[in-house]
Write an enzyme that holds these catalytic residues in place. Sequence first.
Site, PDB file in Angstrom:
ATOM      1  N   HIS A 191       0.817  -1.212   0.000  1.00 20.66           N
ATOM      2  CA  HIS A 191       0.000   0.000   0.000  1.00 20.66           C
ATOM      3  C   HIS A 191       0.855   1.268   0.000  1.00 20.66           C
ATOM      4  O   HIS A 191       0.365   2.360  -0.314  1.00 20.66           O
ATOM      5  CB  HIS A 191      -0.928  -0.002   1.219  1.00 20.66           C
ATOM      6  CG  HIS A 191      -2.212   0.724   1.004  1.00 20.66           C
ATOM      7  ND1 HIS A 191      -2.466   1.509  -0.103  1.00 20.66           N
ATOM      8  CD2 HIS A 191      -3.342   0.792   1.767  1.00 20.66           C
ATOM      9  CE1 HIS A 191      -3.684   2.024  -0.005  1.00 20.66           C
ATOM     10  NE2 HIS A 191      -4.225   1.610   1.107  1.00 20.66           N
ATOM     11  N   ALA A 192       2.135   1.144   0.336  1.00 24.23           N
ATOM     12  CA  ALA A 192       3.002   2.314   0.331  1.00 24.23           C
ATOM     13  C   ALA A 192       3.174   2.874  -1.078  1.00 24.23           C
ATOM     14  O   ALA A 192       3.386   4.078  -1.259  1.00 24.23           O
ATOM     15  CB  ALA A 192       4.369   1.966   0.918  1.00 24.23           C
TER      16      ALA A 192
END
Length: 217
Positions: A191-192
Amino acid sequence: MKFTPIDLQTWPRGQMFYYFSKMAPTGYSLTVNVDITELRQTLKEAGLKFFPAYLWLVTKNLNRQTEFKVAEKDGVLGFYDTLTPLYANFHEDDHTFSLMWTEYTDCFSKFYQSYIDNQSTFGNIHGVLCQPKTPPPTNAYTVSCIPWVDFTHFAIHSYENAPYYFPSVEAGKFIEQEGRILMPFSITCHHATTDGYHVKCFIKTLQDDIRDFKLYL
């Protein structure tokens, strides 16, 4: 293979990257059914194998978006200009597999021939790596297929502490519904670097290229 550093202060998702990599490390998986009816027919008519076409199509469409190509190299965050597919080669004799990779090129026929050449040279070598004298390139991402299992969800989680932001992709056993051939397709992301929007765009262009694959022959 070009690597471009990222300036977190000016990168639009710099704050998101910091939050989902340092404060709340998060990954996610998503599984969909991809319609491969036209692709299978096109490959059958051309006498071509499905798996290398699948590898090329997935890699081509991941390469469209910078977010899927983010990595940390020598402690520096950046992105590669292209990804290389790192895939499993199954051994029928002992039911193990070895890892192989084929450098991506925008020309499908060149990629296909490189895949066939790799199979001829390294396909019968057992062990973790089929190509033991050459380590996997640093831009290699994991993409594979489980042709024996029709799944509704699949997720790969790495337990290594080293930063890893490339997606992982898996396909499953084909299923037939109302005269169409569908393929379970899972993508696991960090998700980064990616959000649902990026996955949506990827799946859309992937499905378009699968439908119009004749254009690349």
